[in-house]
Design a protein around this motif. Structure first.
Motif, PDB file in Angstrom:
ATOM      1  N   SER A  14       7.607   7.461   7.862  1.00  0.00           N
ATOM      2  CA  SER A  14       6.993   6.556   6.685  1.00  0.00           C
ATOM      3  C   SER A  14       5.837   6.805   6.574  1.00  0.00           C
ATOM      4  O   SER A  14       5.049   7.829   7.397  1.00  0.00           O
ATOM      5  N   GLY A  15       4.916   6.295   5.656  1.00  0.00           N
ATOM      6  CA  GLY A  15       3.382   6.278   5.460  1.00  0.00           C
ATOM      7  C   GLY A  15       3.020   7.558   5.312  1.00  0.00           C
ATOM      8  O   GLY A  15       3.735   8.362   4.417  1.00  0.00           O
ATOM      9  N   THR A 185      -0.136   1.906   3.823  1.00  0.00           N
ATOM     10  CA  THR A 185       1.122   2.501   4.318  1.00  0.00           C
ATOM     11  C   THR A 185       1.826   1.193   4.838  1.00  0.00           C
ATOM     12  O   THR A 185       1.485  -0.067   4.531  1.00  0.00           O
ATOM     13  N   SER A 186       2.882   1.246   5.279  1.00  0.00           N
ATOM     14  CA  SER A 186       3.855   0.154   5.911  1.00  0.00           C
ATOM     15  C   SER A 186       2.954  -0.792   6.425  1.00  0.00           C
ATOM     16  O   SER A 186       3.217  -2.134   6.534  1.00  0.00           O
ATOM     17  N   ALA A 201      -0.723   6.119   0.221  1.00  0.00           N
ATOM     18  CA  ALA A 201      -0.347   7.127   1.009  1.00  0.00           C
ATOM     19  C   ALA A 201       0.151   8.484   0.253  1.00  0.00           C
ATOM     20  O   ALA A 201      -0.471   9.509   0.802  1.00  0.00           O
TER      21      ALA A 201
END
Ligand SMILES: NC(=O)c1ccc[n+]([C@@H]2O[C@H](COP(=O)([O-])OP(=O)(O)OC[C@H]3O[C@@H](n4cnc5c(N)ncnc54)[C@H](OP(=O)(O)O)[C@@H]3O)[C@@H](O)[C@H]2O)c1
Length: 256
Positions: A14-15, A185-186, A201
């Motif tokens: 992620s991110g 980001t998340s 991101a």
């Protein structure tokens, strides 16, 4: 030159890490991808067949990280670049100070990175123009409200990498620190944390990948924020504390 480089990238689910993975794969790199969540890693391996080595795992588990190192060694025999992007950010509530928050942050942001370095160094020594990269944070420039756990861990990681740079220079292994300021980001989806000047991101990842090719000692962004934090760091401590209070009140929260 990124094409064909053998890169171990952590935090790839992620991110910033996930965007860096896409960026590097599009440029033809071979990536060993680590995170605990397998789905996004598998999706990347399907989108870029033949370029991805799946090495999922929990980086806070020393044995798992050693096994990841062995898998990379068996598959590739060496690494050219290691990018340690995995990390977590937890804020401290000083009115109910809980040392476990510090422990978790040090475990994920500092100790896990040291496990990665242990596994990576023998492989980098066998690699081409080896490069060790660690993602720290702009928060280490000056004390910020509620950032005690994250800041302490990232400051430790900064020292670890900067002192490693001194020793590894003799072996021709370059060390780069990446210091993000505010990146969407998340973990930053809370609208209360919305901060002007935050980079998406994807933009952060593209910038990091482009800068890493020049092998600087540090990649810092957004530059305006960094200039502000560096200026803060030169001021007397009492002024730093007063400004940090005002800055975080205006921004709702620190998110470095
Ligand atoms: N976003 C910002 O504003 C900002 C600012 C300063 C510094 N940073 C740093 O930049 C890096 C990337 O941050 P981000 O915002 O992109 O975070 P993110 O979206 O939360 O991604 C963090 C990544 O780290 C992985 N990870 C966390 N704990 C792990 C563990 N125990 N074992 C294996 N993987 C683990 C996560 O994967 P799983 O959960 O799937 O394991 C995920 O892929 C971090 O080091 C962060 O501290 C970010």
């Amino acid at each position: 030159m990124i094409e064909g480089r053998r890169i171990w990238l952590t935090g790839a689910s992620s991110g910033i890490g996930a965007h860096m993975a896409k960026e590097l794969l599009q440029r033809g790199a071979r990536l060993a991808l680590t995170a605990r969540t397998l789905g996004p890693l598998v999706a990347l391996s399907e989108r870029f067949p033949g370029q991805v080595l799946l090495v999922p795992g929990d980086l806070t588990d020393h044995l798992q990280v050693r096994e990841i190192g062995m898998t990379i060694a068996q598959s590739w025999g060496a690494l050219d670049t290691v990018i340690m992007s995995a990390g977590t950010c937890e804020y401290v509530d000083v009115s109910q100070f809980d040392a476990r928050v510090i422990e978790r942050s040090v475990c994920t942001n500092l100790l896990a990175s040291s496990y990665c370095i242990e596994s990576a160094l023998p492989l980098l020594r066998a690699g081409r123009t080896p490069h060790l990269v660690g993602v720290v944070s702009a928060v280490t420039a000056s004390p910020q409200r509620r950032a005690q756990a994250f800041g302490a861990a990232k400051s430790g990681l900064r020292y670890l990498l900067e002192s490693l740079r001194v020793d590894l220079a003799d072996e021709g292994i370059d060390v780069t620190l990446v210091s993000p300021g505010f990146v969407d980001t998340s973990r930053a989806e809370n609208p209360e944390l919305s901060i002007q000047g935050r980079w998406p991101a994807s933009k952060a990842a593209a910038y990091i990948c482009q800068q890493l090719q020049k092998r600087p000692r540090e990649v810092v962004f957004p530059t305006r924020l960094l200039k502000l934090l560096n200026l803060l760091a030169t001021l007397p401590k009492r002024v730093q504390v007063a400004l940090a209070k005002r800055l975080s009140r205006r921004q709702g929260e620190t998110s470095l």
